[in-house]
Scaffold this active site. Structure first.
Site, PDB file in Angstrom:
ATOM      1  CB  ILE A  46       7.379  -3.095 -11.732  1.00 15.37           C
ATOM      2  CG1 ILE A  46       7.399  -1.702 -12.374  1.00 15.37           C
ATOM      3  CG2 ILE A  46       7.188  -4.164 -12.798  1.00 15.37           C
ATOM      4  CD1 ILE A  46       8.625  -1.435 -13.236  1.00 15.37           C
ATOM      5  CG  ASP A  52      11.316  -3.146 -14.852  1.00 17.78           C
ATOM      6  OD1 ASP A  52      10.832  -3.043 -15.996  1.00 17.78           O
ATOM      7  OD2 ASP A  52      11.997  -2.243 -14.313  1.00 17.78           O
ATOM      8  CE  LYS A  71      13.092   0.441  -4.220  1.00 17.79           C
ATOM      9  NZ  LYS A  71      13.886   1.650  -4.005  1.00 17.79           N
ATOM     10  CB  SER A  72       9.980  -3.788  -1.176  1.00 15.57           C
ATOM     11  OG  SER A  72      10.334  -3.807   0.191  1.00 15.57           O
ATOM     12  CB  VAL A  73      15.581  -4.292  -0.311  1.00 13.64           C
ATOM     13  CG1 VAL A  73      16.027  -3.816  -1.682  1.00 13.64           C
ATOM     14  CG2 VAL A  73      15.590  -3.136   0.681  1.00 13.64           C
ATOM     15  CG  HIS A  88      15.699   3.819 -18.768  1.00 14.59           C
ATOM     16  ND1 HIS A  88      16.588   3.165 -17.957  1.00 14.59           N
ATOM     17  CD2 HIS A  88      14.710   4.234 -17.952  1.00 14.59           C
ATOM     18  CE1 HIS A  88      16.158   3.197 -16.706  1.00 14.59           C
ATOM     19  NE2 HIS A  88      15.023   3.845 -16.680  1.00 14.59           N
ATOM     20  CE1 TYR A 123      16.580   1.725 -13.281  1.00 13.88           C
ATOM     21  CE2 TYR A 123      15.705  -0.482 -12.965  1.00 13.88           C
ATOM     22  CZ  TYR A 123      15.515   0.832 -13.298  1.00 13.88           C
ATOM     23  OH  TYR A 123      14.259   1.260 -13.642  1.00 13.88           O
ATOM     24  NE  ARG A 141       7.401  -1.676   4.240  1.00 15.20           N
ATOM     25  CZ  ARG A 141       8.468  -1.095   4.763  1.00 15.20           C
ATOM     26  NH1 ARG A 141       9.627  -1.125   4.121  1.00 15.20           N
ATOM     27  NH2 ARG A 141       8.391  -0.483   5.923  1.00 15.20           N
ATOM     28  CG  LEU A 161       3.625   1.211  -3.903  1.00 13.42           C
ATOM     29  CD1 LEU A 161       4.365   0.282  -2.963  1.00 13.42           C
ATOM     30  CD2 LEU A 161       2.114   1.058  -3.706  1.00 13.42           C
ATOM     31  CG  ASN A 205       4.529  -4.522  -2.170  1.00 14.10           C
ATOM     32  OD1 ASN A 205       3.767  -3.995  -1.372  1.00 14.10           O
ATOM     33  ND2 ASN A 205       5.752  -4.071  -2.391  1.00 14.10           N
ATOM     34  CE  LYS A 253      12.727  -0.044 -17.103  1.00 12.46           C
ATOM     35  NZ  LYS A 253      13.366  -0.727 -15.976  1.00 12.46           N
TER      36      LYS A 253
END
Length: 278
Positions: free
Chosen positions: A231, A47, A233-235, A110, A52, A239, A192, A243, A77
């Site tokens: 959805i 996503d 998100k992590s970099v 969006h 972004y 993690r 989260l 997830n 979006k």
């Protein structure tokens, strides 16, 4: 690696993985690495969004992954400044080119930005893109029930998805109920919460300890059992992998009741009824 994520069936029969990978606030160069890690870990739904600024990095990771296109579910979006029928069609072309794809799986408006009063015209452009086979499913993001009701009354394709801010401290019960009545799938952004706050709430920590899981896994599992699409998100590679490991345990009625009690109707993001940023 194949995916371990079950699908939900959208109102037009298209299958969408119930858990995907979000890249909000991820810089373009980091997005390429993060999406590559997610695809390797078994995610098949990605996503992103025009605003972004990471559609190109996301597209590069998809192209390099070796995962067949038909196994992927890619969402982007339409940004607020690009609303309006003709502008929407142009913005879609730009996003598709940046992603390096021939079609999208899901395209979302969006924000409704009600002061612009262009979301109905924008959605009619979405209907054309859908009819032309350029996107498999169309939907919205951050739409309240009154926005959805107008859209349904003035267009011919009921949105497949409404992606809204949703987490244990903002459970959006009225919105979820309305969407369910209309056959619209609810997708949670910021599932989260923000930062460590929610993940340090004693009730969440206790449930995590009970199941031998992390607080994040408990919250994601709560979403899954509610029927939400989610959805996270992590970099952080560990993690990202953690997830997606939420399909081999279940929360019991006591756990669900404890999380249900955490609702504060507290938004982290803007109010969709008043947010009109360009």
């Amino acid at each position: 690696m194949s995916s371990k994520v079950p699908p939900i069936i959208l109102n037009n029969g298209v299958e969408m993985p119930q858990l995907g990978f979000g890249v909000w606030q991820v810089p373009d160069d980091e997005a390429e690495r993060a999406v590559a890690t997610a695809l390797e870990a078994g995610y098949r739904s990605i996503d992103t969004a025009a605003i972004y600024g990471n559609e190109e990095g996301t597209g590069k990771a998809i192209a390099a992954s070796g995962v067949p296109r038909e196994d992927l579910f890619v969402t982007t979006k339409l940004w607020n400044a690009d609303q309006g029928y003709d502008a929407t069609l142009r913005a879609f072309d730009v996003s598709l080119e940046k992603l390096g794809l021939e079609y999208l799986d899901l395209y979302l408006i969006h924000w409704p930005t009600p002061a612009r009063d262009k979301y109905v015209d924008s959605y009619k452009a979405f209907e054309k893109l859908h009819a032309d086979g350029r996107v498999r499913a169309i939907g919205v993001s951050n739409f309240e029930p009154d926005h959805l009701a107008r859209l349904i009354a003035e267009t011919s394709v009921i949105p497949a998805v409404d992606q809204i801010e949703l987490h244990p401290q903002l459970q959006q019960r009225a919105g979820r109920e309305y969407q369910a009545e209309q056959g619209i799938a609810t997708e949670a952004w910021s599932p989260l919460g923000s930062g460590k706050g929610l993940l340090e709430v004693p009730a969440i920590v206790a449930i995590a300890q009970k199941h031998g899981r992390t607080p994040a896994q408990v919250v994601l599992r709560w979403h899954i059992q509610l029927g939400n699409v989610v959805i996270p998100k992590s970099v952080t590679p560990s993690r990202i992998k953690e997830n997606i490991e939420v399909f081999d345990f279940s929360l019991d009625t006591e756990d669900l009741a404890a999380i249900s009690a955490l609702n504060e109707d507290r938004r982290l993001g803007p109010d969709p009824s008043t947010f009109n940023a360009a």
